[in-house]
Design an enzyme around this catalytic site. Sequence first.
Site, PDB file in Angstrom:
ATOM      1  N   VAL A 142       9.856   0.200  -0.964  1.00  0.00           N
ATOM      2  CA  VAL A 142       8.412   0.414  -1.027  1.00  0.00           C
ATOM      3  C   VAL A 142       8.089   1.807  -0.491  1.00  0.00           C
ATOM      4  O   VAL A 142       8.454   2.152   0.627  1.00  0.00           O
ATOM      5  CB  VAL A 142       7.663  -0.664  -0.227  1.00  0.00           C
ATOM      6  CG1 VAL A 142       6.186  -0.310  -0.097  1.00  0.00           C
ATOM      7  CG2 VAL A 142       7.826  -2.022  -0.893  1.00  0.00           C
ATOM      8  N   GLY A 143       7.406   2.597  -1.313  1.00  0.00           N
ATOM      9  CA  GLY A 143       7.139   3.986  -0.951  1.00  0.00           C
ATOM     10  C   GLY A 143       8.385   4.831  -1.082  1.00  0.00           C
ATOM     11  O   GLY A 143       8.582   5.783  -0.318  1.00  0.00           O
ATOM     12  N   GLY A 144       9.199   4.514  -2.064  1.00  0.00           N
ATOM     13  CA  GLY A 144      10.515   5.141  -2.202  1.00  0.00           C
ATOM     14  C   GLY A 144      10.524   6.508  -2.842  1.00  0.00           C
ATOM     15  O   GLY A 144      11.601   7.066  -3.087  1.00  0.00           O
ATOM     16  N   LYS A 162      11.374   3.101   4.479  1.00  0.00           N
ATOM     17  CA  LYS A 162      11.881   4.153   5.364  1.00  0.00           C
ATOM     18  C   LYS A 162      10.783   5.174   5.627  1.00  0.00           C
ATOM     19  O   LYS A 162      10.301   5.836   4.713  1.00  0.00           O
ATOM     20  CB  LYS A 162      13.098   4.835   4.747  1.00  0.00           C
ATOM     21  CG  LYS A 162      13.648   6.007   5.544  1.00  0.00           C
ATOM     22  CD  LYS A 162      14.920   6.550   4.952  1.00  0.00           C
ATOM     23  CE  LYS A 162      14.757   7.039   3.552  1.00  0.00           C
ATOM     24  NZ  LYS A 162      13.800   8.174   3.443  1.00  0.00           N
ATOM     25  N   ASP A 220       6.611   3.021  -6.067  1.00  0.00           N
ATOM     26  CA  ASP A 220       5.701   4.012  -5.498  1.00  0.00           C
ATOM     27  C   ASP A 220       4.525   4.173  -6.461  1.00  0.00           C
ATOM     28  O   ASP A 220       4.473   3.506  -7.500  1.00  0.00           O
ATOM     29  CB  ASP A 220       6.415   5.347  -5.258  1.00  0.00           C
ATOM     30  CG  ASP A 220       5.860   6.098  -4.045  1.00  0.00           C
ATOM     31  OD1 ASP A 220       4.619   6.235  -3.957  1.00  0.00           O
ATOM     32  OD2 ASP A 220       6.644   6.545  -3.189  1.00  0.00           O
ATOM     33  N   ASP A 224       0.561   0.177  -6.289  1.00  0.00           N
ATOM     34  CA  ASP A 224      -0.031   0.532  -4.999  1.00  0.00           C
ATOM     35  C   ASP A 224       0.333  -0.545  -3.994  1.00  0.00           C
ATOM     36  O   ASP A 224       0.010  -1.716  -4.193  1.00  0.00           O
ATOM     37  CB  ASP A 224      -1.550   0.644  -5.147  1.00  0.00           C
ATOM     38  CG  ASP A 224      -2.218   1.238  -3.912  1.00  0.00           C
ATOM     39  OD1 ASP A 224      -1.701   1.046  -2.792  1.00  0.00           O
ATOM     40  OD2 ASP A 224      -3.265   1.902  -4.063  1.00  0.00           O
ATOM     41  N   MET A 225       0.989  -0.157  -2.914  1.00  0.00           N
ATOM     42  CA  MET A 225       1.449  -1.135  -1.927  1.00  0.00           C
ATOM     43  C   MET A 225       0.292  -1.838  -1.221  1.00  0.00           C
ATOM     44  O   MET A 225       0.496  -2.864  -0.568  1.00  0.00           O
ATOM     45  CB  MET A 225       2.357  -0.455  -0.898  1.00  0.00           C
ATOM     46  CG  MET A 225       1.727   0.644  -0.087  1.00  0.00           C
ATOM     47  SD  MET A 225       2.966   1.520   0.919  1.00  0.00           S
ATOM     48  CE  MET A 225       1.964   2.832   1.618  1.00  0.00           C
ATOM     49  N   HIS A 250       4.812   4.526   9.718  1.00  0.00           N
ATOM     50  CA  HIS A 250       4.284   5.423  10.750  1.00  0.00           C
ATOM     51  C   HIS A 250       3.172   6.337  10.227  1.00  0.00           C
ATOM     52  O   HIS A 250       2.476   6.982  11.006  1.00  0.00           O
ATOM     53  CB  HIS A 250       5.403   6.229  11.416  1.00  0.00           C
ATOM     54  CG  HIS A 250       5.945   7.366  10.588  1.00  0.00           C
ATOM     55  ND1 HIS A 250       6.707   8.375  11.137  1.00  0.00           N
ATOM     56  CD2 HIS A 250       5.861   7.655   9.271  1.00  0.00           C
ATOM     57  CE1 HIS A 250       7.058   9.232  10.206  1.00  0.00           C
ATOM     58  NE2 HIS A 250       6.557   8.815   9.060  1.00  0.00           N
TER      59      HIS A 250
END
Length: 359
Positions: A200-202, A260, A224, A244-245, A264
Amino acid sequence: MEAVTELDEATLRGQADVWKYMLGFADSMALKSVVELRIPDIIHSHGHALTLSEIASSIDFASPSPDITCLSRIMRLLVRRNIFTSHHGGGDSGETLYGLTPSSRWLLYDSELTLAPMVLSETNPILMAPMHYFSQCVKQGGPCAFEKAHGREIVQFFSENLEINRLFNDAMACTSKIIMKVILAKYKGGFDDVAKLVDVGGGTGTAVAEIVKAYPIINGINFDLPYVVATAPAYHGVSHVGGDMFDEGSIPNADAIFMKWILHDWSDSDCIKILNNCRKAIPERSGKVIIVDVVLEPNGDGMFDDTGVVFDLLMIAHTTGGKERSESEWKKMLEQAGFPRYKIIKIPALPSIIEAYPV
């Protein structure tokens, strides 16, 4: 009398510390200069320590008259910081020879694992400017420091400034390569029971491609935003899915979710939304979310603990609500997102691995 002397020494030490931290930017700028000049690569390419004249003659100067005195003063500081070594050579000249250290080897452009692009990104004036707005963030709150500095959030700014976007992406790519090498070496058994993995968001899929390469049995999905995956190259065993996550049901179903350095960037409430959507995409009994992020140890003396605290200020500078989190903060957030169990796995790197389980 002795107590007064001790107090005087402590006061003097306090003054010295303020000078040190006040002028700490000079360390960053000196580091930036030798990366721009490719001095570590010059020394490395020769295979031995070099004199200043030998280094200067190998620099691609626009001017035919490099300022060796200026170079010597920069190198003197970086020798003191253990970025380079120095020793007097033999012979009549007795010129000082400069060599590499374990630190300067991380500044080699030509190395598979390098932090050189990260140095250039984090010392870029555009990315440093938001740090001048920390006091305003304290007094006013409101827009993030980046928006205060540049009038718009970082994603919009990057979309309008392709060169700084490229610089930032190169920095993220080099750190990703370093982290993935450590994960694949030290995260023993972490992917053994995974047949289908979603990153996710790779981004463009480099991380999940490395995982699939090491674990060919895994069906990898790089997830992504559509415009991001549209430019992703083809990787064997990896499919690209746009979405969209934050949208419920958008994350593809899988045995495990990999994230990863994603959470944050976001506030607790945003992270809870993302984690909720991740939880719905994995099996309740056997699924897990694999989070690669900093676990803050504000009073820790570990090799990367100080850097973690500094990274937290980068989150103030570059994100809206993003932050680095301590274990207690991770625990609270995971519980609120429906992950009552978790395990922290330390690896020899800045981030740790957090396995989160829905039951």
